[in-house]
Write an enzyme that holds these catalytic residues in place. Structure first.
Site, PDB file in Angstrom:
ATOM      1  CB  ALA A  21      -1.029   0.102   1.373  1.00  0.00           C
ATOM      2  NE  ARG A  50      -4.155  -8.732  12.703  1.00  0.00           N
ATOM      3  CZ  ARG A  50      -3.777 -10.013  12.191  1.00  0.00           C
ATOM      4  NH1 ARG A  50      -4.425 -11.163  12.548  1.00  0.00           N
ATOM      5  NH2 ARG A  50      -2.625 -10.036  11.455  1.00  0.00           N
ATOM      6  CE  LYS A 151       4.037 -12.825  -7.285  1.00  0.00           C
ATOM      7  NZ  LYS A 151       5.386 -12.013  -7.114  1.00  0.00           N
ATOM      8  CG  ASP A 180       1.747 -10.510 -14.152  1.00  0.00           C
ATOM      9  OD1 ASP A 180       2.451  -9.803 -13.986  1.00  0.00           O
ATOM     10  OD2 ASP A 180       1.899 -11.944 -14.174  1.00  0.00           O
ATOM     11  CG  HIS A 181       4.002  -5.696 -10.737  1.00  0.00           C
ATOM     12  ND1 HIS A 181       4.460  -7.127 -10.116  1.00  0.00           N
ATOM     13  CD2 HIS A 181       5.438  -5.109 -11.193  1.00  0.00           C
ATOM     14  CE1 HIS A 181       5.847  -7.144 -10.070  1.00  0.00           C
ATOM     15  NE2 HIS A 181       6.305  -5.920 -10.674  1.00  0.00           N
ATOM     16  CD  GLU A 219      13.853  -9.220  -8.596  1.00  0.00           C
ATOM     17  OE1 GLU A 219      13.356  -8.218  -7.778  1.00  0.00           O
ATOM     18  OE2 GLU A 219      13.056 -10.216  -8.409  1.00  0.00           O
ATOM     19  CG  HIS A 243       5.983 -11.579 -12.895  1.00  0.00           C
ATOM     20  ND1 HIS A 243       4.646 -11.197 -12.496  1.00  0.00           N
ATOM     21  CD2 HIS A 243       6.757 -11.268 -11.730  1.00  0.00           C
ATOM     22  CE1 HIS A 243       4.641 -10.449 -11.389  1.00  0.00           C
ATOM     23  NE2 HIS A 243       5.782 -10.643 -10.785  1.00  0.00           N
ATOM     24  CE  LYS A 343      13.269 -12.120  -5.031  1.00  0.00           C
ATOM     25  NZ  LYS A 343      12.865 -10.986  -5.592  1.00  0.00           N
TER      26      LYS A 343
HETATM   27  C1  BG6 Z   1       7.137  -9.350  -7.741  1.00  0.00           C
HETATM   28  C2  BG6 Z   1       8.100 -10.501  -6.847  1.00  0.00           C
HETATM   29  O1  BG6 Z   1       5.846 -10.083  -8.213  1.00  0.00           O
HETATM   30  O2  BG6 Z   1       8.268  -9.014  -8.495  1.00  0.00           O
HETATM   31  C3  BG6 Z   1       9.247 -10.038  -6.319  1.00  0.00           C
HETATM   32  O3  BG6 Z   1       7.001 -11.040  -5.970  1.00  0.00           O
HETATM   33  C4  BG6 Z   1      10.175  -9.288  -7.414  1.00  0.00           C
HETATM   34  O4  BG6 Z   1      10.078 -11.005  -5.713  1.00  0.00           O
HETATM   35  C5  BG6 Z   1       9.179  -8.343  -7.923  1.00  0.00           C
HETATM   36  O5  BG6 Z   1      11.378  -8.436  -6.565  1.00  0.00           O
HETATM   37  C6  BG6 Z   1      10.094  -7.523  -9.202  1.00  0.00           C
HETATM   38  O6  BG6 Z   1       9.151  -6.636  -9.725  1.00  0.00           O
HETATM   39  P1  BG6 Z   1       9.867  -5.597 -10.614  1.00  0.00           P
HETATM   40  O7  BG6 Z   1       8.722  -4.715 -10.942  1.00  0.00           O
HETATM   41  O8  BG6 Z   1      10.852  -4.758  -9.692  1.00  0.00           O
HETATM   42  O9  BG6 Z   1      10.611  -6.093 -11.781  1.00  0.00           O
END
Ligand code: BG6
Length: 491
Positions: A21, A50, A151, A180-181, A219, A243, A343
């Site tokens: 948020a 909460r 998710k 799914d961003h 990442e 993704h 990661k």
């Molecule tokens: C999220 C994962 O969906 O995507 C994270 O849960 C990950 O672990 C993240 O770090 C990566 O998103 P972005 O937009 O930073 O590439």
């Protein structure tokens, strides 16, 4: 009905004191407000969690989540639309009070009963919240009602199915927006435009001309303070099932008949249905898992995965996956779609590389496959744009070639007004456009594909490799491509 009437809505956030948020939702709502897509007359946000907060506590947090270079008057005006109610998911009284609050706000802001419920809590609560929303008639207002689900959408096909059943008690499929961003990212949305608005690519977009496709989501961050969640999830569930599979479907789908959510989803679903199933004893030929060991990132020493906070010291959870997908249809038969994500890799980057086939006879003998090929690179982040790498003539030296790169980058345009993925997606939900959300069919097909691999990994049927933090992954991932005559293109 005009757009302003449709967008007048109350956004109810379950989990309003959480990290998501603060980091994503409040700043995205602010941008929508600033750009006039949420109007002062017609929106309110109710935060639930909460903690025993007051409206002012939430407003303060919202204020601090927004870039302080923004105009203070606008920020204060925006924050005044936020309300907070302490909420116990298991308590009837919480739902009764919430309904009263929503009715009061709808009256005060003349909002025609449009309610968007945003579930930013642990998935184990989704079902209970959905059925209580129905029981206490919170889903029976006069306007539209929609739910956004964060998710992870299940842990496997059967838990995802169960989750679907629970949510469908209160919401129909067209009211469920599974976020799914990655589908909100500019260049992911641009994949369809690149493919279907340019005659130079689409005729070549098939197994006659494309040698392989490589998708990298790397990442540099480790698991930060999400070790508890991540250790039960791993890279396959965290990144690949959602993704990566979404990106694959967009790259591989047939042109939809129209650009409607239904037509696009139908084509994406066909791609997932055409994934060549792999058998249990072939898994290690197709998928590689690995975990990071200690190393260096940007000059700083970092620990290995097993020493991260809230991670079991003997964990076998993968922080890296590389894999090969084969799509068994006319367009793609024989073209490997390679993927890798992890990661603590050497760079933060999301890219798609389309490697075109060599000419049957290349007259320029020094064109070395390893040095350059005909590549189309879709840069998703941090750079946004496309790069085409071609062979050009080396100046002055007859018959010698060198790679030349043609670049289009969004950096040239205004980056300061760049909308956030969440901003786009929340707005799409408010106006009822579900194109960039995952449909249950896509989610289920994707789980069906990865479930077998996950279960083999859970039984330790294939090796768990190591890679040093700060590297691009284990050697095994390089070998996977090398044995097919390819290499990962540098990113
Ligand atoms: C999220 C994962 O969906 O995507 C994270 O849960 C990950 O672990 C993240 O770090 C990566 O998103 P972005 O937009 O930073 O590439």
């Amino acid at each position: 009905m005009n757009l302003q009437h449709i967008t007048k809505s109350i956004i109810v956030i379950f989990g309003a004191t959480g990290d998501l948020a603060k980091r994503k939702l409040f700043p995205s709502l602010f941008n929508l407000y600033k750009s006039g897509r949420l109007t002062p007359e017609g929106f309110a946000v109710v935060g639930l969690a909460r903690r025993d907060w007051k409206d002012d506590t939430l407003r303060d947090v919202v204020k601090h989540s927004i870039d302080d270079s923004e105009n203070e008057e606008i920020i204060n005006e925006f924050c005044s639309h936020f309300y907070y109610q302490p909420f116990d998911i298991t308590e009837d009284q919480s739902y009764i009070m919430l309904n009263e609050l929503l009715e009061r706000l709808e009256y005060n802001y003349s909002i025609p009963g449009n309610r968007l419920f945003y579930m930013s809590v642990s998935p184990q609560f989704f079902g209970e919240i959905a059925s209580s929303l129905k029981e206490y008639k919170l889903t029976q207002s006069n306007g539209w009602k929609r739910v956004i689900i964060e998710k992870p959408f299940g842990r496997n096909a059967s838990t995802a199915e169960q989750l679907n059943d629970e949510i469908r008690q209160a919401f129909s499929e067209d009211e469920i927006y599974r976020i799914d961003h990655y589908l909100g990212k500019e260049m992911v949305q641009n994949i369809e435009v690149i493919r279907f608005a340019n005659s130079i690519f689409e005729p070549l977009w098939n197994n006659q001309f494309i040698a392989n496709v490589q998708i990298t989501l790397s990442e540099t961050l480790g698991v930060e303070d999400r070790g508890g969640y991540y250790d039960k999830s791993g890279a396959m569930r965290d990144m690949v099932q959602n993704h990566v599979m979404q990106i694959v479907s967009l790259l591989a789908m047939e042109p939809p008949i129209r650009l409607t959510p239904e037509e696009i989803r139908e084509e994406k679903v066909k791609v997932l249905k055409a994934l060549k199933p792999i058998s249990r004893n072939e898994i290690s030929d197709y998928f590689i898992r690995a975990q990071y060991s200690p190393g260096w990132i940007d000059g700083e020493e970092v620990t290995g995965y097993r020493s991260e906070k809230n991670v079991s010291p003997n964990t076998k959870t993968e922080t890296y996956v590389a894999g090969k997908l084969l799509i068994e249809n006319h367009r793609w038969k024989g073209v490997p779609f390679y993927l890798r994500t992890g990661k603590r890799m050497s760079s933060k980057s999301t890219k798609v590389v389309i490697e075109f086939k060599d000419l049957p006879l290349n007259l320029y003998s020094n064109v070395e496959r390893k040095r350059v090929s005909n590549l189309l690179i879709i840069n998703i982040q941090p750079d946004e744009g496309i790069t085409i790498i071609l062979n050009g003539k080396k100046m002055d030296i007859a018959s010698k070639t060198k790679p030349v790169s043609l670049e289009y980058s969004n950096k040239i345009g205004s980056i300061s007004n760049k909308p956030e993925a969440y901003e786009r997606l929340i707005y799409s939900c408010i106006i009822g456009v579900a194109t960039n959300f995952a449909h249950s069919d896509e989610v289920m097909l994707s789980w069906n594909y990865v479930d077998l691999i996950l279960s083999a990994w859970e039984n330790n049927e294939t090796p768990l490799f190591e890679y040093q933090a700060g590297s691009m992954g284990p050697k095994a991932a390089e070998k996977m491509l090398a044995k097919e005559g390819f290499c990962w293109w540098p990113i």
